[in-house]
Write a protein that holds these residues in place. Sequence first.
Motif, short mmCIF file in Angstrom:
data_model
loop_
_atom_site.label_atom_id
_atom_site.label_comp_id
_atom_site.label_asym_id
_atom_site.label_seq_id
_atom_site.Cartn_x
_atom_site.Cartn_y
_atom_site.Cartn_z
N SER A 475 0.83 -1.21 0.00
CA SER A 475 0.00 0.00 0.00
C SER A 475 0.86 1.26 0.00
O SER A 475 2.00 1.26 0.48
N ASN A 476 0.26 2.34 -0.55
CA ASN A 476 0.87 3.68 -0.54
C ASN A 476 2.32 3.66 -1.04
O ASN A 476 3.21 4.26 -0.43
N THR A 525 9.18 4.21 -0.77
CA THR A 525 8.51 4.09 0.52
C THR A 525 7.16 3.39 0.29
O THR A 525 6.49 3.64 -0.71
N TYR A 526 6.79 2.50 1.23
CA TYR A 526 5.52 1.81 1.10
C TYR A 526 5.09 1.32 2.48
O TYR A 526 5.86 1.33 3.45
N GLU A 527 3.82 0.89 2.55
CA GLU A 527 3.22 0.47 3.81
C GLU A 527 2.89 -1.01 3.74
O GLU A 527 2.29 -1.49 2.77
N LYS A 528 3.31 -1.75 4.77
CA LYS A 528 3.02 -3.18 4.85
C LYS A 528 1.61 -3.39 5.37
O LYS A 528 0.93 -2.46 5.80
N GLY A 531 0.61 -2.09 8.74
CA GLY A 531 0.65 -0.65 8.93
C GLY A 531 2.03 -0.06 9.08
O GLY A 531 2.17 1.18 9.10
N SER A 532 3.06 -0.88 9.15
CA SER A 532 4.42 -0.35 9.31
C SER A 532 4.93 0.19 7.97
O SER A 532 4.54 -0.28 6.90
N ILE A 533 5.82 1.19 8.03
CA ILE A 533 6.38 1.84 6.85
C ILE A 533 7.75 1.26 6.54
O ILE A 533 8.60 1.15 7.42
#
Length: 602
Positions: A475-476, A525-528, A531-533
């Motif tokens: 995500s993101n 950069t991404y989100e697991k 919720g961790s970055i």
Amino acid sequence: MKINKKIACFILSTALIFTPFLVNIHSYAETTSIDNEEDKREQEERERQEEQRRQKERDYYVAVEMYSDFPKLKNDTQNTLTLQIKNTGGSHLEKSKIKVSALPGEISLTGGSSTTQDVGTIYVGNQTSINYEVQVSKDAKTGTYPITFEFTGNYGTSVDNYKAYSYSKTFYLNITKTEKEKDKSQYKPFLIQNIKHPAIINKGDVADLTFSIKNPNDKPMSSIKVSVSPDEGIVNQTQGVFVENNFPANGEKTFNVKLFAQDKAEKKNYSIKLTVEPTNPTEQTDSKSSEDSNETPKILPTSTQYTGIFYNAPDKDEVDGVKNPQIIISSYSYGGTYVEPNQQFPLTMSFVNTSSQKVLRNIKISLNAEEGTFIAVNSSNSFYIDSMSPNSSVTKTINFVTKPDATTKTVAMTIDYTYEDTKGTALTAKDSISIPVMQKTLLSIDDVAQPQDVMEGEPVNISLNFYNLGKTKISNLKMVASGDFTVQGENSYFVGNLEPGKNDSFSISAMPNDPNKISGVIDFTYEKLDGSIETAQKKFNFTLNPISPMPDNNNMDDIQPPKHDNKIIYIGVGIAVVIIIGIILKKRHNKRKKSQELDLDE
């Protein structure tokens, strides 16, 4: 007198002898002069013809230049591409046409635009403009896309001499994908945390439940409602609903309630629902928003958290007034907040004999995971306990491994008990626990591709591919490029969500600060899923070989062939004449001397 007569005779004889020779010399000089004049005229004629040939070549020199300053394009938009065409040669171009010979798949022509357009006649030094209406695809990604235009036309002085001329040039379009704005119509939901209560209650026991709530927003909330709602069979002995006004920004508060079981309650686990919500969902929750009528009210989402208490109700069947004993699991851990596929983890469990009077013997406990997700390592999934005294507990640890193809979810593990009391009565019981499985987030990034050689002063293309090789959504996802170059267009790309098994690419058009090399880094950069970055980097450093412009061949026309110099001929002829005259004079002198000797003899 006699001497004078001899001198006069000598002069007359000399004149008679040299007259033919001088006539020949004069005739030879006249002939040589005429030949030189003819050579000069021939040379001038050759030079005139050469100049005519060069003038004809200059008249047929053909050149066209195409240039444009295309705007930055965005996905899902219509745009106009304007191309300038200038005749920079020495001949008019007729029946000219322009064609889009290579169009990116993310761009299509609209508004009746054809790939080929008539330009007509372009006179020497003149220029014209051609417009193309294009539509950028909604799915177009941020990057640099090539588009090639091909020009064709005829040149010459007549129909028979018309010749075809063509020229093509590739431009690069910068397309930016519009990032979706984050939803600004909602506040962040309240956090419900630090939940504490006894795991088991017996008949007549009162359970103290404490928990805290936290406002994660930077603004206070005008009015919220906190509710504690247990399942039917458990009763709230104290207040179950709390209303908090003007809850401070980033503030935190702790609540306490007392719970007990009703007489009709069964022996089982009872869920307790904790809720934080606006007092009136239709009203704005920001205590300061009312001061600014132009600000759109935001909504506070409802927060919900569940917990549970096991009620150890007395059994209906009792022996000698003592209820049948039970074994339950009081606590368990698995080495972290979740387990990963194909990874080993220790499952530690504590079991309690709930009976206050009976000893339990020959206890067998078996563990079975849903869909066989967890497999025991170097042991059985069952174990044996010889005995448990009243109210005692036993802790056991078994190593499990998660199967490789396990999906991300919470897996239920059932626990089956078989045991006997002191009288040998066989008893059974069943329990369950939950263990979350989290697939690894695996983002694979290729090395940056070596840029192709380009003309000096033109930008190079920096690009790479990346893949989601895991089984969970990323995500993101966003990437940003930086280094010793200037980016033409956007230097970042927001992908958003990258599904498992999918891939994408990132490219920029960069003008290097040093034409012979380029270096930089692309930050990811991404989100697991938890919720961790996470961050990742790809560095690059390339040596460039810019292509130098071709030399101008027009200057070659200025080189003139060397002219023939007649001075050498004249000098050679003069030397020959002097030698001939010297020989003749020598012969004449010898002859005269001999004649004088004869006269003296007489």
